[in-house]
Design a protein around this motif. Structure first.
Motif, short mmCIF file in Angstrom:
data_model
loop_
_atom_site.label_atom_id
_atom_site.label_comp_id
_atom_site.label_asym_id
_atom_site.label_seq_id
_atom_site.Cartn_x
_atom_site.Cartn_y
_atom_site.Cartn_z
N LEU A 256 180.03 -4.00 -81.44
CA LEU A 256 179.54 -2.69 -81.02
C LEU A 256 178.10 -2.48 -81.48
O LEU A 256 177.26 -1.96 -80.72
CB LEU A 256 180.44 -1.57 -81.57
N GLU A 257 177.81 -2.87 -82.69
CA GLU A 257 176.44 -2.72 -83.19
C GLU A 257 175.47 -3.61 -82.41
O GLU A 257 174.34 -3.20 -82.10
CB GLU A 257 176.39 -3.07 -84.68
N GLU A 258 175.91 -4.82 -82.07
CA GLU A 258 175.06 -5.71 -81.27
C GLU A 258 174.80 -5.12 -79.89
O GLU A 258 173.67 -5.19 -79.37
CB GLU A 258 175.73 -7.08 -81.14
N PHE A 259 175.84 -4.52 -79.29
CA PHE A 259 175.66 -3.92 -77.98
C PHE A 259 174.69 -2.75 -78.04
O PHE A 259 173.82 -2.60 -77.17
CB PHE A 259 177.00 -3.45 -77.41
N GLU A 260 174.84 -1.89 -79.05
CA GLU A 260 173.95 -0.74 -79.17
C GLU A 260 172.50 -1.17 -79.35
O GLU A 260 171.59 -0.56 -78.78
CB GLU A 260 174.40 0.15 -80.34
N ALA A 261 172.29 -2.23 -80.12
CA ALA A 261 170.93 -2.73 -80.31
C ALA A 261 170.36 -3.25 -79.00
O ALA A 261 169.20 -2.99 -78.65
CB ALA A 261 170.93 -3.83 -81.38
N THR A 262 171.17 -3.98 -78.25
CA THR A 262 170.73 -4.50 -76.96
C THR A 262 170.47 -3.37 -75.98
O THR A 262 169.47 -3.38 -75.23
CB THR A 262 171.80 -5.45 -76.38
N ALA A 263 171.35 -2.37 -75.96
CA ALA A 263 171.18 -1.24 -75.04
C ALA A 263 169.90 -0.48 -75.35
O ALA A 263 169.18 -0.05 -74.42
CB ALA A 263 172.38 -0.30 -75.14
N ALA A 264 169.59 -0.32 -76.62
CA ALA A 264 168.36 0.38 -76.99
C ALA A 264 167.14 -0.42 -76.59
O ALA A 264 166.15 0.12 -76.07
CB ALA A 264 168.36 0.65 -78.49
N ARG A 265 167.19 -1.73 -76.81
CA ARG A 265 166.04 -2.58 -76.47
C ARG A 265 165.78 -2.60 -74.97
O ARG A 265 164.63 -2.61 -74.52
CB ARG A 265 166.30 -4.00 -76.99
N ARG A 266 166.84 -2.58 -74.19
CA ARG A 266 166.71 -2.65 -72.73
C ARG A 266 166.61 -1.28 -72.09
O ARG A 266 166.48 -1.19 -70.86
CB ARG A 266 167.90 -3.40 -72.15
N HIS A 267 166.72 -0.21 -72.88
CA HIS A 267 166.67 1.16 -72.35
C HIS A 267 167.72 1.37 -71.25
O HIS A 267 167.43 1.88 -70.17
CB HIS A 267 165.27 1.50 -71.81
N ILE A 268 168.95 0.97 -71.58
CA ILE A 268 170.02 1.05 -70.59
C ILE A 268 170.41 2.48 -70.30
O ILE A 268 170.69 2.86 -69.15
CB ILE A 268 171.24 0.23 -71.06
N PHE A 269 170.44 3.32 -71.33
CA PHE A 269 170.92 4.69 -71.18
C PHE A 269 169.80 5.69 -71.42
O PHE A 269 168.89 5.44 -72.19
CB PHE A 269 172.08 4.97 -72.15
N GLU A 270 169.90 6.82 -70.75
CA GLU A 270 168.92 7.89 -70.94
C GLU A 270 169.20 8.74 -72.16
O GLU A 270 168.32 9.41 -72.68
CB GLU A 270 168.90 8.79 -69.69
N ALA A 271 170.44 8.75 -72.58
CA ALA A 271 170.80 9.57 -73.75
C ALA A 271 171.88 8.88 -74.56
O ALA A 271 172.54 7.97 -74.10
CB ALA A 271 171.30 10.94 -73.29
#
Length: 271
Positions: A256-271
């Motif tokens: 989960l932590e790895e996914f959140e880091a990847t999502a933040a780096r790729r700007h996957i979500f707006e919020a």
């Protein structure tokens, strides 16, 4: 009627009898043992043994109980409610039943242990069950390294099962909802032949999928609208995924932590 069979340890033949009784509803309470046997495609002595497995002296005693159940009048609808409101309110009853079954967590934990230990994890759901298989698979992929959603039938389905086994799969989650596609049941039987542990998420402990499963997680579907409501099966799917996370908490947290880091780096979500 279904409450009579919940929790009983039934053989595959007995599950078939129970399923036939449930499918025919109140009219089943007035059938003879021979008629039940013909409906279920079993012998008449099997019907007698089925009744005895439920704790009755014989089929006549079970039939008396069934008749008593169907003679109880249904609760009157809330005054002023339309059919759609009643259909949605019925879902709260289904969720209550699932919650009651979860008072003892041994079954869902046993299912979670099988699924947490397999890589890859095949998740099979065809036709009406396909959206739920995709929903479970989407979130499961956040905490498990290799989740393979099998939501297309056809001749390639069994090939994909073979490939999962070759890659190291030891168990499979099968979501089987009415009207129980033949391909789902064929794939279930093939999974057993391949040696996979089977967790079945289905609408009833006596559904056709249950007789092929190592662990059965039952969650009823709503039937008061033109098409079924899958509120309880979706809730059970998320409960199962929570139990998978609990079975391997360190792995789940790390992924989960790895996914959140990847999502933040790729700007996957707006919020």
């Amino acid at each position: 009627m279904l409450d009579l069979f919940q929790g009983a340890r039934l053989t595959p033949t007995q599950r078939r009898i129970a399923h036939s009784l449930v499918q025919h509803g109140p009219s089943a309470a007035y059938l003879s043992a021979a008629e039940v046997a013909e409906l279920a495609g079993v012998s008449q002595p099997s019907v007698t043994r089925f009744a005895m497995a439920l704790g009755y002296a014989g089929y006549p005693a079970l039939r008396r109980e069934l008749r008593a159940l169907v003679a109880v009048p249904a609760a009157p609808p809330v005054t002023g409610e339309n059919p759609m409101q009643r259909a949605l309110r019925a879902e709260t009853g289904h969720l209550d039943r699932v919650a009651d079954d979860l008072e003892q967590l041994s079954t869902v934990r046993r299912a979670a242990a099988l699924l947490a230990a397999t890589s890859p994890l095949p998740v099979l759901g065809l036709r009406a069950a396909a959206p739920l298989a995709a929903y479970f698979g989407y979130f499961a992929s956040k905490v498990l390294p290799d989740v393979r959603v099998l939501d297309d039938g056809g001749t390639a389905l069994l090939d994909r099962l073979d490939q999962a086994c070759a890659a190291g799969a030891s168990a499979i989650l099968v979501i089987a909802l009415p009207r129980y596609p033949r391909e789902t049941l064929d794939a279930l039987r093939e999974a057993r032949t391949l040696g996979l542990g089977v967790v079945a998420l289905t609408d009833s402990a006596v559904s056709p999928a249950a007789e092929h499963a190592d662990v059965v997680l039952a969650a009823p579907v709503g039937t008061q609208l033109v098409f079924d409501l899958h509120t309880a099966p979706m809730a059970m799917a998320m409960v199962l995924l929570q139990a998978v996370c609990d079975a391997a908490p360190e792995q789940a947290q790390r992924r989960l932590e790895e996914f959140e880091a990847t999502a933040a780096r790729r700007h996957i979500f707006e919020a």
